[in-house]
Design an enzyme around this catalytic site. Structure first.
Site, PDB file in Angstrom:
ATOM      1  N   GLY A  11       0.836  -1.207   0.000  1.00  0.00           N
ATOM      2  CA  GLY A  11       0.000   0.000   0.000  1.00  0.00           C
ATOM      3  C   GLY A  11       0.866   1.250   0.000  1.00  0.00           C
ATOM      4  N   VAL A  24      17.638   8.431  -4.373  1.00  0.00           N
ATOM      5  CA  VAL A  24      18.189   8.819  -5.680  1.00  0.00           C
ATOM      6  C   VAL A  24      19.284   9.872  -5.506  1.00  0.00           C
ATOM      7  CG1 VAL A  24      17.640   9.964  -7.875  1.00  0.00           C
ATOM      8  CG2 VAL A  24      16.112   8.191  -6.967  1.00  0.00           C
ATOM      9  N   ARG A  72       1.032  -5.155  -5.157  1.00  0.00           N
ATOM     10  CA  ARG A  72       1.287  -6.341  -4.333  1.00  0.00           C
ATOM     11  C   ARG A  72       1.467  -7.468  -5.339  1.00  0.00           C
ATOM     12  NH1 ARG A  72      -2.706  -3.609  -0.957  1.00  0.00           N
ATOM     13  NH2 ARG A  72      -1.671  -3.003   0.967  1.00  0.00           N
ATOM     14  N   ASP A 103       5.786  -5.075   5.938  1.00  0.00           N
ATOM     15  CA  ASP A 103       6.484  -6.334   6.235  1.00  0.00           C
ATOM     16  C   ASP A 103       6.388  -7.362   5.105  1.00  0.00           C
ATOM     17  OD1 ASP A 103       3.859  -6.772   6.766  1.00  0.00           O
ATOM     18  OD2 ASP A 103       4.138  -7.453   8.832  1.00  0.00           O
ATOM     19  N   SER A 105       6.612  -6.631   1.990  1.00  0.00           N
ATOM     20  CA  SER A 105       7.690  -6.204   1.077  1.00  0.00           C
ATOM     21  C   SER A 105       9.052  -6.613   1.639  1.00  0.00           C
ATOM     22  CB  SER A 105       7.656  -4.684   0.908  1.00  0.00           C
ATOM     23  OG  SER A 105       6.342  -4.254   0.640  1.00  0.00           O
ATOM     24  N   ASP A 127       0.019   1.961   8.463  1.00  0.00           N
ATOM     25  CA  ASP A 127      -0.453   1.168   9.603  1.00  0.00           C
ATOM     26  C   ASP A 127       0.463   1.227  10.827  1.00  0.00           C
ATOM     27  OD1 ASP A 127      -2.530   0.446   8.003  1.00  0.00           O
ATOM     28  OD2 ASP A 127      -2.022  -1.680   7.856  1.00  0.00           O
ATOM     29  N   ASP A 129       2.808  -0.760  11.606  1.00  0.00           N
ATOM     30  CA  ASP A 129       2.808  -2.100  12.202  1.00  0.00           C
ATOM     31  C   ASP A 129       4.121  -2.860  11.993  1.00  0.00           C
ATOM     32  OD1 ASP A 129       2.504  -2.378   9.493  1.00  0.00           O
ATOM     33  OD2 ASP A 129       0.902  -3.860   9.593  1.00  0.00           O
ATOM     34  N   GLY A 185     -10.911  12.615  20.845  1.00  0.00           N
ATOM     35  CA  GLY A 185     -11.788  12.468  22.010  1.00  0.00           C
ATOM     36  C   GLY A 185     -12.888  11.440  21.832  1.00  0.00           C
ATOM     37  N   HIS A 216     -23.363  13.801  22.398  1.00  0.00           N
ATOM     38  CA  HIS A 216     -22.876  13.314  21.098  1.00  0.00           C
ATOM     39  C   HIS A 216     -21.623  12.462  21.333  1.00  0.00           C
ATOM     40  CE1 HIS A 216     -20.729  17.063  21.863  1.00  0.00           C
ATOM     41  NE2 HIS A 216     -19.726  16.519  21.226  1.00  0.00           N
ATOM     42  N   ARG A 245     -24.940   7.199  13.077  1.00  0.00           N
ATOM     43  CA  ARG A 245     -24.524   7.087  11.678  1.00  0.00           C
ATOM     44  C   ARG A 245     -23.170   6.380  11.627  1.00  0.00           C
ATOM     45  NH1 ARG A 245     -29.006   8.487  11.194  1.00  0.00           N
ATOM     46  NH2 ARG A 245     -29.893  10.233  10.001  1.00  0.00           N
TER      47      ARG A 245
HETATM   48  O1  F6P Z   1      -1.424  -1.626   4.687  1.00  0.00           O
HETATM   49  C1  F6P Z   1      -1.953  -0.375   4.464  1.00  0.00           C
HETATM   50  C2  F6P Z   1      -3.442  -0.461   4.198  1.00  0.00           C
HETATM   51  O2  F6P Z   1      -3.905   0.836   3.900  1.00  0.00           O
HETATM   52  C3  F6P Z   1      -4.268  -1.101   5.310  1.00  0.00           C
HETATM   53  O3  F6P Z   1      -4.565  -0.237   6.361  1.00  0.00           O
HETATM   54  C4  F6P Z   1      -5.475  -1.547   4.547  1.00  0.00           C
HETATM   55  O4  F6P Z   1      -6.069  -2.657   5.185  1.00  0.00           O
HETATM   56  C5  F6P Z   1      -4.924  -1.942   3.223  1.00  0.00           C
HETATM   57  O5  F6P Z   1      -3.699  -1.265   3.065  1.00  0.00           O
HETATM   58  C6  F6P Z   1      -5.824  -1.663   2.056  1.00  0.00           C
HETATM   59  O6  F6P Z   1      -5.228  -2.167   0.913  1.00  0.00           O
HETATM   60  P1  F6P Z   1      -5.790  -1.868  -0.540  1.00  0.00           P
HETATM   61  O7  F6P Z   1      -5.502  -0.445  -0.882  1.00  0.00           O
HETATM   62  O8  F6P Z   1      -5.052  -2.828  -1.396  1.00  0.00           O
HETATM   63  O9  F6P Z   1      -7.272  -2.133  -0.504  1.00  0.00           O
END
Ligand code: F6P
Length: 321
Positions: A11, A24, A72, A103, A105, A127, A129, A185, A216, A245
């Site tokens: 992504g 570069v 990907r 990860d 990649s 993310d 992560d 918040g 709210h 909503r």
């Molecule tokens: O890994 C980044 C991310 O934006 C995630 O938060 C999300 O689940 C995923 O990529 C969405 O991937 P795509 O753009 O391929 O739908």
């Protein structure tokens, strides 16, 4: 090394362009030829390369997305795909590759390093992560974008005395949800790292704050918890009497111009990655910890586990009443 390549994979994330620019420019400044690989590992397999120079990365430091495009690539996960990528690198004289991505990649970068093409990974994902880093490129921009979007939703939520249930990105991680929940918040924050019960953590919390005169509500859910936010909004309305909503922020979160932090860290990381390759050091991930840039063995980095900061989680809960 005389020739290297740089690619973006997985992504896209705001700040990836700043990282490409730094790779570069650092390479050019040090007399190294650098190819931009188009569409991630697909481009590496098929030899889809652009020779980059100082000016080919002008005016991109401020742009979201990635000028190299991204993908990907399922073929790269196969033995044949990997062999083709190695062959392409050898044919083009590519001696090292900088991989900017998450990860998934990095697993590709590790496999390529094992087959004799040294790779250095740079963490680029909204993310946040990646276990060896407390920050990844794109996370800061995305967090600020979410905050801005939720602020807008908050205006209308407040005006109507409503509850808004909002889903934010984070495939397996709750960092975006937790920190945007604090910044906005939110009354309740649902993340994959912490088990929750809708009755206790959402409905009862809302009722408690209603008794304290709150009218709210913002409920933030990470995509990774797998909740249907529309169904949750209906459930909340039924059980609390508060009109509700649901909003899925989706890909609006992933675009836009990068924040100063993302541009600066991406620049530092891009520069650092090339310096590693210049010393013939591959199979590393560039990491950021407490504003410091350092590096880890990719295999070690992929085996590390990242946990959520429970202090932060508790702070969020204590003050959201
Ligand atoms: O890994 C980044 C991310 O934006 C995630 O938060 C999300 O689940 C995923 O990529 C969405 O991937 P795509 O753009 O391929 O739908």
């Amino acid at each position: 090394m005389k020739t290297i390549a740089v690619l973006t994979s997985g992504g896209d994330a705001p700040g990836m362009n700043a990282a490409v620019r730094a790779v570069v420019r650092t390479a050019c400044e040090n007399g190294i030829k650098v190819y931009g690989v188009v569409r991630g590992y697909n481009g590496l397999i098929n030899g889809d390369f652009i020779e980059m120079d100082l000016r080919s990365v002008s005016d991109i430091i401020n742009r979201g997305g990635t000028i190299l495009y991204t993908a990907r690539c399922a073929e790269f996960a196969t033995e044949e795909g990997m062999r083709r990528a190695v062959r392409t690198c050898q044919e083009w004289g590519i001696e090292g590759v900088v991989v900017i991505g998450g990860d998934g990649s990095f697993r590709g970068a590790r496999d390529l390093s094992e087959r004799g093409i040294p790779c250095v990974g740079i963490p680029g994902t909204i993310d946040n992560d990646i276990a060896c880093c407390d920050y990844t490129i794109g996370y800061d921009t995305c967090l600020n974008t979410i905050m801005e979007l939720v602020d807008r939703i908050r205006d209308t939520t407040e005006s109507h005395d409503r509850c808004s249930v909002i889903e934010v990105m984070g495939r397996r991680a709750g960092y975006l949800a937790l920190n945007s929940g604090i910044a906005c918040g939110a009354t309740a924050i649902l993340i994959p790292e912490v088990p929750f019960d809708i009755e206790k953590h959402v409905i009862e919390r809302m009722k408690k704050t209603q008794r304290a005169d709150k009218k709210h509500f913002i409920i933030l859910a990470a995509e990774g918890v797998g909740i249907d936010v529309k169904a949750l909004a209906e459930d909340i309305e039924k059980k609390t009497g508060v009109e509700s909503r649901a909003t899925i922020l989706g890909h609006t979160q992933r675009g836009g111009y990068p924040t100063a932090k993302d541009r600066i860290m991406a620049t530092r990381m891009g520069n650092y990655a090339v310096k590693l390759l210049m010393q013939d050091i591959g199979n590393r991930v560039v990491a950021a910890q407490k504003e410091e840039v350092l590096d880890y063995d990719i295999f070690e980095a992929l085996n590390m586990k990242k946990s959520i900061d429970m202090n932060l989680y508790n702070v969020a809960h204590e003050v959201s009443i």
